[in-house]
Design an enzyme around this catalytic site. Structure first.
Site, PDB file in Angstrom:
ATOM      1  CB  ALA A  69      -1.066  -0.154   1.107  1.00  0.00           C
TER       2      ALA A  69
ATOM      3  CE1 TYR B 261       3.733   8.854  -1.857  1.00  0.00           C
ATOM      4  CE2 TYR B 261       5.746   7.427  -1.759  1.00  0.00           C
ATOM      5  CZ  TYR B 261       5.227   8.464  -1.209  1.00  0.00           C
ATOM      6  OH  TYR B 261       5.593   9.400  -0.389  1.00  0.00           O
ATOM      7  CB  ALA B 262       3.023   1.741  -7.017  1.00  0.00           C
TER       8      ALA B 262
ATOM      9  CD  GLU C 288      14.043  15.445   0.282  1.00  0.00           C
ATOM     10  OE1 GLU C 288      13.790  16.051  -0.387  1.00  0.00           O
ATOM     11  OE2 GLU C 288      13.659  14.178   0.596  1.00  0.00           O
TER      12      GLU C 288
ATOM     13  CG  ASP D 145      10.761   1.448  -4.360  1.00  0.00           C
ATOM     14  OD1 ASP D 145      11.773   2.233  -4.511  1.00  0.00           O
ATOM     15  OD2 ASP D 145       9.958   1.798  -3.896  1.00  0.00           O
TER      16      ASP D 145
ATOM     17  CB  ALA E  65       6.868   9.550  -4.536  1.00  0.00           C
ATOM     18  CD  GLN E  66       7.253  13.501 -11.230  1.00  0.00           C
ATOM     19  OE1 GLN E  66       7.028  13.848 -12.221  1.00  0.00           O
ATOM     20  NE2 GLN E  66       8.115  14.155 -10.415  1.00  0.00           N
TER      21      GLN E  66
ATOM     22  CE  LYS F 296      10.564  16.884  -0.862  1.00  0.00           C
ATOM     23  NZ  LYS F 296      11.425  15.904  -1.980  1.00  0.00           N
TER      24      LYS F 296
END
Length: 407
Positions: A12, A14-15, A170, A302, A319-320, A380
């Site tokens: 569950a 992003y994809a 980050e 991934d 994620a995009q 962002k």
């Protein structure tokens, strides 16, 4: 009564959630039965893990219950760990439930930390590949700060990040913004808190121009954080990260109470356990995102090695990209069931942004428009809100979205 087509979604992230929402939108309970499997009862924004690890955000700010996006008229949610995919039998084995049979399978099992076989990483460094691991990192930092109050050993105040890619930078940005907070916990001066990243590349974030990278490095340096580039990591011992200079071969080491591992990720080990042989558990797909050996299995996120049709280069997992893959996989499952033409995978990046804390970032919009500082930070947060909208809908955006664009 016509037998329903069984679609199982593993993961569950992003994809997986994008695939679920598209299947629920395009399908119908009269012919479709969906089962979503995830080891957690929540979805989390993986791109925000660094903020939890630094103590900038509580975990509940980057998570929401999977039940919020499940249409229980056509979807079952199973909270369990996937142990193996048996493609020959068309079933998925779970740790604590009976195996699930499927007609179509969408595999979005996500990522794990990659140690590249470097000695001592598993035992002596902290991975950041889940909400729980991010929480452990911050708890460890807090514990180290409290320990300094007890013995005044300066190593408790030293934090080193192994890796200065997107995730590492980050994280470095988020840690540097929390330096005053750490100092207060430790009863120390902020300049006693040492925050560093060590990376093998000669220049971090090579996807950006030298001008943008230098800006980011200057921002970090202004907050007391530094990046040691060109240092290949050799091993991690308790409280010590050892490296060698990539040009001279001269060895060195960093002593730190907290060592965080962000050098890279690999796809879920379940892929290898299921007989897939892709490098770092990232496996080839055809132009429809199907397993080349089984058109009823789609690999996304991934665990998929997708090639850009234009450049013929391997696309970095983001994620995009995962959102696009999840949407196309779901479209193709519905198309195959209903005898429509499949959609070929295509991807055009809308841009790339790397945060350097909550109020600054560097990025590229489209192919060449560079942004930095507050404008990049605002962008962002807009991207984060867009991701929330696509996986969770307006309810989650209103609940978890980032609207403090200037702070």
């Amino acid at each position: 009564m016509m037998e329903k087509t069984k679609v199982v979604i593993l993961g569950a992230g992003y994809a997986g959630l994008m695939a679920l929402r598209q299947l629920q939108k395009r399908g119908d309970a009269s012919f479709l039965e969906i089962t979503l499997v995830d080891r957690n009862p929540y979805h989390y924004e993986a791109t925000d893990l660094h903020e939890v690890a630094a103590g900038a955000l509580d975990a509940d700010r980057i998570t929401y219950p999977i039940d919020h996006v499940v249409d229980d008229k056509m979807t079952y949610f199973v909270e369990d760990t996937v142990t193996k995919i048996d493609k020959q039998a068309r079933r998925v084995e779970l740790a604590n439930h009976d195996a699930l049979s499927y007609d179509y399978l969408i595999v979005g099992l996500g990522f794990e930390s990659e140690d590249f076989g470097i000695p001592g990483v598993q035992e002596n460094a902290l991975a950041m590949d889940s909400v729980e691991s991010a929480q452990r990192i911050y708890q460890h930092i807090e514990d180290e700060m409290h320990a300094y109050r007890e013995d005044n050993d300066p190593r408790h105040l030293h934090i080193v990040v192994a890796g200065a890619g997107f995730t590492g930078v980050e994280l470095l940005g988020a840690l540097s913004e929390q330096r005053d907070k750490y100092a207060e916990i430790a009863g120390a001066a902020p300049n006693q808190i040492q925050i560093m990243a060590v990376d093998g590349a000669q220049r971090p974030l090579s996807v950006f121009s030298e001008k943008l990278v230098n800006y980011g490095i200057d921002v970090l340096r202004g907050r007391g954080a530094v990046i040691e580039s060109g240092k290949g990591i050799d091993s991690v011992e308790p409280g010590v990260l050892k490296y060698s200079d990539r040009q001279t071969g001269v060895p060195g080491e960093v002593v730190a109470g907290t060592i965080i591992w962000t050098t890279g990720v690999r796809g879920s080990h379940v892929m290898a356990d299921s007989g897939y042989t892709g490098k770092r558990n990232s496996n080839s797909v055809n132009r429809y995102l199907q397993d080349p050996e089984d058109s009823h299995v789609y690999l996304v996120g991934d665990v998929a090695a997708a090639i850009d049709p234009e450049s013929e280069q391997l696309l970095p997992t983001t994620a995009q990209l995962a959102l696009v893959m999840g949407e196309i996989a779901a479209k193709n499952v519905i198309a195959d069931i209903t005898d429509y033409e499949l959609t070929e995978f295509s991807y055009k990046s809308l841009g790339t942004v790397c945060s350097i804390g909550n109020t600054s970032a560097i990025g590229v919009v489209g192919t060449d428009h560079e942004v930095k500082g507050y404008p990049a930070s605002m962008l962002k947060k807009v991207i984060m809100n867009k991701s929330l909208m696509e996986t969770g809908g307006m309810k989650e955006v209103l609940s978890k979205g980032r609207f403090d664009l200037y702070h």
